[in-house]
Design a protein around this motif. Structure first.
Motif, short mmCIF file in Angstrom:
data_model
loop_
_atom_site.label_atom_id
_atom_site.label_comp_id
_atom_site.label_asym_id
_atom_site.label_seq_id
_atom_site.Cartn_x
_atom_site.Cartn_y
_atom_site.Cartn_z
N GLU A 280 6.01 -5.10 -3.58
CA GLU A 280 5.03 -4.13 -3.69
C GLU A 280 4.62 -3.60 -2.31
OE1 GLU A 280 1.73 -7.12 -5.12
OE2 GLU A 280 2.32 -6.94 -6.61
N PRO A 281 5.71 -2.74 -2.28
CA PRO A 281 5.20 -2.03 -1.28
C PRO A 281 3.87 -1.09 -0.94
CG PRO A 281 7.14 -0.02 -2.63
CD PRO A 281 6.65 -1.84 -2.81
N THR A 282 3.60 -1.12 1.10
CA THR A 282 2.40 0.46 0.45
C THR A 282 3.37 1.54 1.29
OG1 THR A 282 0.92 -1.62 1.03
CG2 THR A 282 0.21 0.76 1.97
N VAL A 283 3.15 2.66 0.64
CA VAL A 283 3.78 3.77 0.86
C VAL A 283 2.29 4.59 1.70
CG1 VAL A 283 5.50 5.86 -0.03
CG2 VAL A 283 5.37 3.99 -1.04
N PRO A 284 3.22 5.45 3.16
CA PRO A 284 2.47 6.11 3.79
C PRO A 284 1.43 7.54 2.38
CG PRO A 284 3.95 5.26 4.85
CD PRO A 284 4.17 4.50 3.89
N PRO A 285 0.75 8.05 3.08
CA PRO A 285 0.49 9.45 1.81
C PRO A 285 1.60 10.23 2.20
CG PRO A 285 -0.82 9.56 3.88
CD PRO A 285 -0.34 8.07 4.06
N ARG A 286 2.04 11.37 0.74
CA ARG A 286 2.84 11.73 1.19
C ARG A 286 4.31 11.84 1.33
NH1 ARG A 286 0.31 15.56 -2.42
NH2 ARG A 286 -2.00 15.97 -2.19
N THR A 287 4.86 10.32 1.15
CA THR A 287 6.36 10.08 1.96
C THR A 287 6.65 9.12 0.79
OG1 THR A 287 4.38 9.90 3.73
CG2 THR A 287 6.67 8.65 3.72
N PRO B 128 2.37 10.92 -3.97
CA PRO B 128 2.01 11.99 -3.67
C PRO B 128 0.74 12.76 -3.50
CG PRO B 128 1.67 11.34 -6.04
CD PRO B 128 2.61 9.75 -5.60
N ASN B 129 -0.07 11.38 -3.10
CA ASN B 129 -1.63 11.07 -2.58
C ASN B 129 -2.18 10.98 -1.37
OD1 ASN B 129 -2.67 10.28 -4.96
ND2 ASN B 129 -0.78 8.78 -5.19
N ASP B 130 -3.31 11.69 -0.87
CA ASP B 130 -3.13 12.06 0.26
C ASP B 130 -3.76 10.35 1.45
OD1 ASP B 130 -3.22 14.68 0.09
OD2 ASP B 130 -5.28 15.00 -0.82
N ARG B 131 -3.60 9.55 0.86
CA ARG B 131 -3.68 8.43 0.83
C ARG B 131 -2.94 7.22 0.65
NH1 ARG B 131 -8.49 4.61 -2.03
NH2 ARG B 131 -6.82 2.64 -0.39
N ALA B 132 -2.87 6.38 1.81
CA ALA B 132 -1.63 5.32 1.83
C ALA B 132 -2.17 4.65 -0.12
CB ALA B 132 -1.63 4.84 3.15
N TYR B 133 -1.39 3.57 -0.64
CA TYR B 133 -1.40 2.39 -1.76
C TYR B 133 0.15 2.01 -1.43
CZ TYR B 133 -5.30 6.05 -3.80
OH TYR B 133 -6.71 6.35 -3.54
N THR B 134 -0.84 1.36 -2.30
CA THR B 134 0.27 0.09 -2.43
C THR B 134 0.84 -0.06 -4.25
OG1 THR B 134 -0.72 -1.61 -1.61
CG2 THR B 134 0.81 -2.50 -2.88
N PHE B 135 2.24 0.23 -3.91
CA PHE B 135 2.69 0.50 -5.58
C PHE B 135 3.24 -1.02 -5.85
CE2 PHE B 135 2.10 4.92 -3.64
CZ PHE B 135 1.67 4.93 -4.58
N PRO B 136 3.61 -1.15 -6.95
CA PRO B 136 3.88 -2.84 -8.28
C PRO B 136 5.72 -1.60 -8.81
CG PRO B 136 2.87 -1.86 -9.42
CD PRO B 136 1.72 -0.71 -8.75
#
Length: 182
Positions: free
Chosen positions: A147-154, A120-128
Motif C-alpha cells: 500500500e504505497p503512498t504516491v505523491p500527486p501527479r507522480t 493522477p490526482n492533485d494530492r498524495a494518496y495511498t493505493f492498494p
C-alpha cells in the motif's frame, strides 16, 4: 427585587438578545476593531442573508448545507464555508483511480514483482497493489499486497515481495486501476 427592577432587568436582557441576534456588537473595548466603529454592523464583509449570525461567541452554525463560524473576538470576524458550491470553497472532488502496470515478475535472484503506479490526482494518496504469483498451469501459488503512498501527479515504482520460495512462472496484477484508500 422590586417589580420595577425586574422590568428594567428584563428590558436590558431583551435588548441584549435582540442586539446579538441582529449582528450588533456591544463591544467594551473602546471604539471597535480596526476603526470600524463600535456597535452596529461594522464589517462590510458580513453576510446579510436570512441565515443566523452572532458576534463574539466563537460558535458555528449549520443551515441547508452551509457552515458559518464566528470568530469570538468581540467583532465580526466571520468565515463562511459553503460545502455545496463549487470552486475554492466547495465540495472536494472524488479522487481518480491510479494506473498500475506490472513491470517485472519475481525471479530466483529478485524475489519481488515490480509495479509502476501513477497517481493522477492533485494530492498524495495511498493505493492498494496486489500481485498474484502463478505457476505454469495458471494456479496462484502466492499473492502479496503493498500500500504505497504516491505523491500527486507522480509515477512510483513499488516492489511487491514474494513470500514463497517457489519461483513463479508468471505474475498477474489484481487491479490495473486501484482506487485510493480512504
Amino acid at each position: 427585587m422590586t417589580t420595577r427592577g425586574r422590568a428594567l432587568r428584563l428590558t436590558a436582557i431583551s435588548t441584549l438578545v435582540v442586539l446579538s441576534l441582529t449582528g450588533f456588537s456591544t463591544s467594551r473595548h473602546g471604539h471597535g476593531h480596526g476603526g470600524d466603529g463600535g456597535g452596529g454592523c461594522s464589517s462590510s464583509s458580513q453576510d446579510h442573508d436570512s441565515s443566523s449570525s452572532s458576534s463574539g461567541g466563537g460558535d458555528a452554525y449549520k443551515d441547508d448545507g452551509d457552515t458559518y463560524t464566528t470568530g469570538g473576538t468581540g467583532h465580526h470576524d466571520d468565515t463562511y464555508d459553503d460545502d455545496t458550491g463549487s470552486g475554492s470553497g466547495g465540495t472536494t472532488a472524488t479522487p481518480e483511480p491510479a494506473t498500475a502496470e506490472l513491470l517485472t515478475c519475481a525471479t530466483a535472484s529478485d524475489p519481488y514483482a515490480t509495479v509502476e503506479i501513477t497517481n493522477p490526482n492533485d494530492r498524495a494518496y495511498t493505493f492498494p497493489v496486489t500481485v498474484f504469483f502463478k505457476d505454469a498451469a495458471g494456479t496462484t501459488t502466492a499473492d502479496s499486497r503493498e500500500e504505497p503512498t504516491v505523491p500527486p501527479r507522480t509515477t512510483t515504482k513499488v516492489r511487491v515481495p514474494l513470500d514463497n520460495t517457489t519461483t513463479p512462472d508468471h505474475c498477474e496484477l489484481d487491479d490495473p486501476n486501484p482506487q485510493p484508500l480512504s
